[in-house]
Design a protein around this motif. Structure first.
Motif, PDB file in Angstrom:
ATOM      1  N   GLU A   1       7.103  20.561 -26.394  1.00 50.05           N
ATOM      2  CA  GLU A   1       7.744  21.689 -25.730  1.00 50.05           C
ATOM      3  C   GLU A   1       8.038  22.744 -26.792  1.00 50.05           C
ATOM      4  O   GLU A   1       8.509  22.428 -27.877  1.00 50.05           O
ATOM      5  N   HIS A   2       7.758  23.983 -26.473  1.00 45.72           N
ATOM      6  CA  HIS A   2       7.866  25.103 -27.401  1.00 45.72           C
ATOM      7  C   HIS A   2       9.056  25.983 -27.010  1.00 45.72           C
ATOM      8  O   HIS A   2       9.234  26.305 -25.835  1.00 45.72           O
ATOM      9  N   ALA A   3       9.865  26.371 -27.997  1.00 46.81           N
ATOM     10  CA  ALA A   3      11.053  27.205 -27.737  1.00 46.81           C
ATOM     11  C   ALA A   3      10.731  28.679 -27.954  1.00 46.81           C
ATOM     12  O   ALA A   3      10.198  29.056 -28.989  1.00 46.81           O
ATOM     13  N   ALA A   4      11.094  29.497 -26.969  1.00 42.72           N
ATOM     14  CA  ALA A   4      10.945  30.947 -27.099  1.00 42.72           C
ATOM     15  C   ALA A   4      12.276  31.583 -27.493  1.00 42.72           C
ATOM     16  O   ALA A   4      12.353  32.781 -27.722  1.00 42.72           O
ATOM     17  N   ARG A   5      13.333  30.785 -27.584  1.00 45.67           N
ATOM     18  CA  ARG A   5      14.652  31.267 -27.990  1.00 45.67           C
ATOM     19  C   ARG A   5      15.389  30.110 -28.655  1.00 45.67           C
ATOM     20  O   ARG A   5      14.967  28.960 -28.545  1.00 45.67           O
ATOM     21  N   PHE A   6      16.498  30.393 -29.338  1.00 44.10           N
ATOM     22  CA  PHE A   6      17.302  29.341 -29.975  1.00 44.10           C
ATOM     23  C   PHE A   6      17.937  28.484 -28.882  1.00 44.10           C
ATOM     24  O   PHE A   6      18.526  29.005 -27.933  1.00 44.10           O
ATOM     25  N   ILE A   7      17.816  27.175 -29.034  1.00 40.09           N
ATOM     26  CA  ILE A   7      18.387  26.244 -28.051  1.00 40.09           C
ATOM     27  C   ILE A   7      19.030  25.101 -28.803  1.00 40.09           C
ATOM     28  O   ILE A   7      18.391  24.436 -29.625  1.00 40.09           O
ATOM     29  N   ARG A   8      20.304  24.864 -28.522  1.00 44.60           N
ATOM     30  CA  ARG A   8      20.996  23.713 -29.099  1.00 44.60           C
ATOM     31  C   ARG A   8      20.804  22.539 -28.146  1.00 44.60           C
ATOM     32  O   ARG A   8      21.248  22.580 -27.012  1.00 44.60           O
ATOM     33  N   LEU A   9      20.090  21.514 -28.620  1.00 44.51           N
ATOM     34  CA  LEU A   9      19.828  20.349 -27.780  1.00 44.51           C
ATOM     35  C   LEU A   9      21.132  19.617 -27.501  1.00 44.51           C
ATOM     36  O   LEU A   9      21.982  19.491 -28.366  1.00 44.51           O
TER      37      LEU A   9
ATOM     38  N   THR B   1       0.856  -1.185   0.000  1.00 49.38           N
ATOM     39  CA  THR B   1       0.000   0.000   0.000  1.00 49.38           C
ATOM     40  C   THR B   1       0.894   1.237   0.000  1.00 49.38           C
ATOM     41  O   THR B   1       2.075   1.153   0.312  1.00 49.38           O
ATOM     42  N   GLY B   2       0.308   2.362  -0.341  1.00 51.41           N
ATOM     43  CA  GLY B   2       1.063   3.605  -0.336  1.00 51.41           C
ATOM     44  C   GLY B   2       2.112   3.691  -1.422  1.00 51.41           C
ATOM     45  O   GLY B   2       3.099   4.390  -1.292  1.00 51.41           O
ATOM     46  N   ARG B   3       1.883   2.983  -2.521  1.00 52.88           N
ATOM     47  CA  ARG B   3       2.840   3.009  -3.627  1.00 52.88           C
ATOM     48  C   ARG B   3       2.826   4.379  -4.287  1.00 52.88           C
ATOM     49  O   ARG B   3       1.757   4.953  -4.484  1.00 52.88           O
ATOM     50  N   THR B   4       3.998   4.888  -4.613  1.00 49.37           N
ATOM     51  CA  THR B   4       4.100   6.193  -5.267  1.00 49.37           C
ATOM     52  C   THR B   4       5.067   6.117  -6.431  1.00 49.37           C
ATOM     53  O   THR B   4       6.172   5.613  -6.278  1.00 49.37           O
ATOM     54  N   VAL B   5       4.636   6.595  -7.591  1.00 49.99           N
ATOM     55  CA  VAL B   5       5.508   6.818  -8.732  1.00 49.99           C
ATOM     56  C   VAL B   5       5.177   8.220  -9.234  1.00 49.99           C
ATOM     57  O   VAL B   5       4.067   8.488  -9.688  1.00 49.99           O
ATOM     58  N   LEU B   6       6.151   9.131  -9.107  1.00 46.61           N
ATOM     59  CA  LEU B   6       5.991  10.519  -9.505  1.00 46.61           C
ATOM     60  C   LEU B   6       7.109  10.859 -10.477  1.00 46.61           C
ATOM     61  O   LEU B   6       8.283  10.679 -10.161  1.00 46.61           O
ATOM     62  N   ILE B   7       6.747  11.336 -11.667  1.00 43.07           N
ATOM     63  CA  ILE B   7       7.721  11.739 -12.677  1.00 43.07           C
ATOM     64  C   ILE B   7       7.731  13.261 -12.706  1.00 43.07           C
ATOM     65  O   ILE B   7       6.676  13.884 -12.887  1.00 43.07           O
ATOM     66  N   GLU B   8       8.902  13.861 -12.504  1.00 41.63           N
ATOM     67  CA  GLU B   8       9.054  15.319 -12.511  1.00 41.63           C
ATOM     68  C   GLU B   8       9.939  15.711 -13.681  1.00 41.63           C
ATOM     69  O   GLU B   8      10.993  15.132 -13.878  1.00 41.63           O
ATOM     70  N   ASP B   9       9.516  16.713 -14.442  1.00 42.10           N
ATOM     71  CA  ASP B   9      10.288  17.192 -15.586  1.00 42.10           C
ATOM     72  C   ASP B   9      10.403  18.713 -15.488  1.00 42.10           C
ATOM     73  O   ASP B   9       9.397  19.413 -15.459  1.00 42.10           O
ATOM     74  N   SER B  10      11.629  19.214 -15.415  1.00 42.16           N
ATOM     75  CA  SER B  10      11.900  20.655 -15.396  1.00 42.16           C
ATOM     76  C   SER B  10      12.602  21.021 -16.692  1.00 42.16           C
ATOM     77  O   SER B  10      13.653  20.467 -17.000  1.00 42.16           O
ATOM     78  N   MET B  11      12.018  21.942 -17.437  1.00 38.34           N
ATOM     79  CA  MET B  11      12.564  22.329 -18.735  1.00 38.34           C
ATOM     80  C   MET B  11      13.518  23.516 -18.606  1.00 38.34           C
ATOM     81  O   MET B  11      13.443  24.279 -17.653  1.00 38.34           O
ATOM     82  N   THR B  12      14.390  23.631 -19.572  1.00 42.79           N
ATOM     83  CA  THR B  12      15.359  24.714 -19.606  1.00 42.79           C
ATOM     84  C   THR B  12      14.668  26.062 -19.789  1.00 42.79           C
ATOM     85  O   THR B  12      13.544  26.130 -20.296  1.00 42.79           O
ATOM     86  N   ASP B  13      15.334  27.124 -19.388  1.00 39.72           N
ATOM     87  CA  ASP B  13      14.819  28.478 -19.575  1.00 39.72           C
ATOM     88  C   ASP B  13      14.573  28.717 -21.065  1.00 39.72           C
ATOM     89  O   ASP B  13      15.418  28.404 -21.905  1.00 39.72           O
ATOM     90  N   GLY B  14      13.410  29.228 -21.410  1.00 45.21           N
ATOM     91  CA  GLY B  14      13.088  29.491 -22.814  1.00 45.21           C
ATOM     92  C   GLY B  14      12.278  28.398 -23.472  1.00 45.21           C
ATOM     93  O   GLY B  14      11.899  28.514 -24.632  1.00 45.21           O
ATOM     94  N   VAL B  15      11.990  27.329 -22.738  1.00 48.67           N
ATOM     95  CA  VAL B  15      11.178  26.233 -23.267  1.00 48.67           C
ATOM     96  C   VAL B  15       9.958  26.082 -22.369  1.00 48.67           C
ATOM     97  O   VAL B  15      10.073  26.098 -21.145  1.00 48.67           O
ATOM     98  N   THR B  16       8.784  25.974 -22.978  1.00 43.21           N
ATOM     99  CA  THR B  16       7.561  25.782 -22.211  1.00 43.21           C
ATOM    100  C   THR B  16       6.854  24.520 -22.669  1.00 43.21           C
ATOM    101  O   THR B  16       6.995  24.080 -23.805  1.00 43.21           O
ATOM    102  N   TYR B  17       6.083  23.961 -21.772  1.00 41.95           N
ATOM    103  CA  TYR B  17       5.356  22.716 -21.984  1.00 41.95           C
ATOM    104  C   TYR B  17       3.936  23.023 -22.438  1.00 41.95           C
ATOM    105  O   TYR B  17       3.290  23.924 -21.921  1.00 41.95           O
ATOM    106  N   ASN B  18       3.435  22.274 -23.406  1.00 45.94           N
ATOM    107  CA  ASN B  18       2.083  22.431 -23.930  1.00 45.94           C
ATOM    108  C   ASN B  18       1.167  21.401 -23.272  1.00 45.94           C
ATOM    109  O   ASN B  18       1.225  20.219 -23.597  1.00 45.94           O
ATOM    110  N   ASP B  19       0.291  21.849 -22.357  1.00 45.26           N
ATOM    111  CA  ASP B  19      -0.623  20.954 -21.627  1.00 45.26           C
ATOM    112  C   ASP B  19      -1.444  20.053 -22.546  1.00 45.26           C
ATOM    113  O   ASP B  19      -1.629  18.879 -22.269  1.00 45.26           O
ATOM    114  N   ALA B  20      -1.952  20.623 -23.629  1.00 42.52           N
ATOM    115  CA  ALA B  20      -2.848  19.883 -24.520  1.00 42.52           C
ATOM    116  C   ALA B  20      -2.148  18.735 -25.243  1.00 42.52           C
ATOM    117  O   ALA B  20      -2.810  17.846 -25.773  1.00 42.52           O
TER     118      ALA B  20
END
Length: 142
Positions: free
Chosen positions: A115-123, A47-66
């Motif tokens: 993920e949408h870029a608001a500035r140039f980003i070299r992956l 009981t009490g099982r937890t699986v949580l995935i956290e993702d933090s994106m770089t400055d200038g990149v935003t996540y699209n909820d849809a």
């Protein structure tokens, strides 16, 4: 090794899906990312099982909820039933329900999102800082 209880980061990978975004993102580009997570298999009756995935994106990149899609194999999981998702544009979390963990333990969860870029980003460069983590409740094997 996905069975390493001392190294939960071995359970998770993140890759870029669309070939045109494999090297860099220009302003207003969108990259489709795929996150694969090995869902741990807990002992029967846990009981009490937890699986949580956290993702933090770089400055200038935003996540699209849809764009979020959460699947196990060919089965698409249902938001607010099988998992909860929340984010603020630059971070997002997916938390699996206890029932989902029990049902799909030992299988691979696939999360796709844009993920949408608001500035140039070299992956892959130092300017593209992306942190992805998995948090688990106490590890037990069946």
């Amino acid at each position: 090794n996905p069975e390493d209880p001392d190294n939960p980061s071995s359970l998770i990978t993140k890759t870029v899906n669309n070939a045109e975004a494999t090297d860099a993102l220009s302003v207003n580009d969108t990259a489709n990312f795929q996150i694969n997570v090995a869902i741990p298999k807990y002992m029967t009756g846990s009981t009490g099982r937890t699986v949580l995935i956290e993702d933090s994106m770089t400055d200038g990149v935003t996540y699209n909820d849809a764009s979020l899609k959460v699947m196990v194999g060919e089965s698409e999981l249902k938001a607010d039933v099988d998992y909860t998702a929340e984010g603020d544009g630059t971070t997002f979390n997916v938390k699996l329900s206890d029932k989902t963990i029990a049902t799909y333990g030992g299988q691979t969860l696939t999360i796709t999102k844009a993920e949408h870029a608001a500035r140039f980003i070299r992956l892959g460069s130092k300017s593209f800082f992306n942190t992805i983590r998995i948090k688990l409740s106490e590890w037990t094997r069946s």
